[in-house]
Design a protein around this motif. Structure first.
Motif, PDB file in Angstrom:
ATOM      1  N   GLU A  12      74.841  78.345  46.130  1.00 39.75           N
ATOM      2  CA  GLU A  12      73.823  79.286  46.606  1.00 39.75           C
ATOM      3  C   GLU A  12      72.569  79.287  45.736  1.00 39.75           C
ATOM      4  O   GLU A  12      71.519  79.759  46.172  1.00 39.75           O
ATOM      5  N   TYR A  13      72.653  78.720  44.521  1.00 41.15           N
ATOM      6  CA  TYR A  13      71.481  78.649  43.641  1.00 41.15           C
ATOM      7  C   TYR A  13      70.810  77.277  43.662  1.00 41.15           C
ATOM      8  O   TYR A  13      69.781  77.083  43.020  1.00 41.15           O
ATOM      9  N   ARG A  85      70.069  86.320  47.329  1.00 46.24           N
ATOM     10  CA  ARG A  85      71.440  85.886  47.019  1.00 46.24           C
ATOM     11  C   ARG A  85      72.397  86.792  47.778  1.00 46.24           C
ATOM     12  O   ARG A  85      72.063  87.931  48.122  1.00 46.24           O
ATOM     13  N   ARG A  93      72.416  90.132  51.717  1.00 46.21           N
ATOM     14  CA  ARG A  93      71.534  89.271  50.932  1.00 46.21           C
ATOM     15  C   ARG A  93      70.515  90.178  50.257  1.00 46.21           C
ATOM     16  O   ARG A  93      69.907  91.029  50.898  1.00 46.21           O
ATOM     17  N   ILE A  96      66.719  88.460  44.033  1.00 47.81           N
ATOM     18  CA  ILE A  96      67.297  87.908  42.811  1.00 47.81           C
ATOM     19  C   ILE A  96      66.528  88.443  41.614  1.00 47.81           C
ATOM     20  O   ILE A  96      65.299  88.357  41.568  1.00 47.81           O
ATOM     21  N   LEU A 103      71.828  85.323  38.560  1.00 50.30           N
ATOM     22  CA  LEU A 103      71.200  83.994  38.446  1.00 50.30           C
ATOM     23  C   LEU A 103      71.147  83.507  37.000  1.00 50.30           C
ATOM     24  O   LEU A 103      71.607  82.400  36.720  1.00 50.30           O
TER      25      LEU A 103
END
Length: 181
Positions: A12-13, A85, A93, A96, A103
């Motif tokens: 996801e990053y 995120r 969601r 971030i 993160l």
């Protein structure tokens, strides 16, 4: 190192790290980027950079594809953010946080797992600058894309490696040395 980093980083990053490598944008500019500042028709992004200045950055095909594939937040208040995120508890969601939270912790863990030492998220910006300078040989272009008002600042970002120096000398010698010695 880049391959090892992506292998160790949660999927996801990947988009946010890829975007940093493609644009040289700072973490704060990336995490605060709003869809209102992305103009896909004119292929431009407006970043707010240090000193509250606006930087207009061109969108190439690679960045356009990345942006088009990003999931939008399922929370109306967070849909304005480009990068979000997934909160695994609420399945929402959310924006971030660039300085604390998930993160930075995930990035540090990925670096450790990939056995990459002495590297920070900001070094992705340096990587972008170095690669672009190698490709274009145009420090003014790199400076403008990084949003630097002083080209001296850009020289700190564009790292010259031993291979760069070796290739430059090889190219110089090929043009100046007689074919017979």
């Amino acid at each position: 190192e880049q391959r090892r980093l992506f292998d160790a980083l949660p999927a996801e990053y990947h988009p946010i790290v890829s975007f940093a490598l493609m644009t040289g944008a700072r973490i704060g500019s990336i995490t605060s980027l709003l869809w209102d500042n992305v103009d896909m028709n004119n292929r431009e992004i407006s970043f707010w950079v240090k000193g509250d200045e606006r930087l207009t950055f061109p969108i190439n095909r690679e960045v356009a594809a990345l942006l088009s594939a990003l999931p939008r937040s399922n929370v109306l208040a967070h849909r304005k953010y480009v990068f979000t995120r997934l909160n695994k508890q609420t399945l929402e969601r959310q924006p971030i946080d660039p300085h604390g939270g998930i993160l930075p912790a995930a990035f540090r863990k990925a670096l450790a797992d990939a056995e990459i030492e002495g590297f920070r998220f900001h070094d992705l910006r340096h990587t972008f600058a170095t690669r672009l300078l190698r490709k274009t040989q145009n420090i003014k272009l790199v400076s403008k894309l990084l949003g630097h008002s002083n080209i001296e600042t850009t020289t700190k970002y564009a790292h010259v490696l031993m291979d760069d120096m070796r290739h430059a000398l090889d190219d110089l010698q090929e043009t100046h040395v007689p074919s017979r010695w």
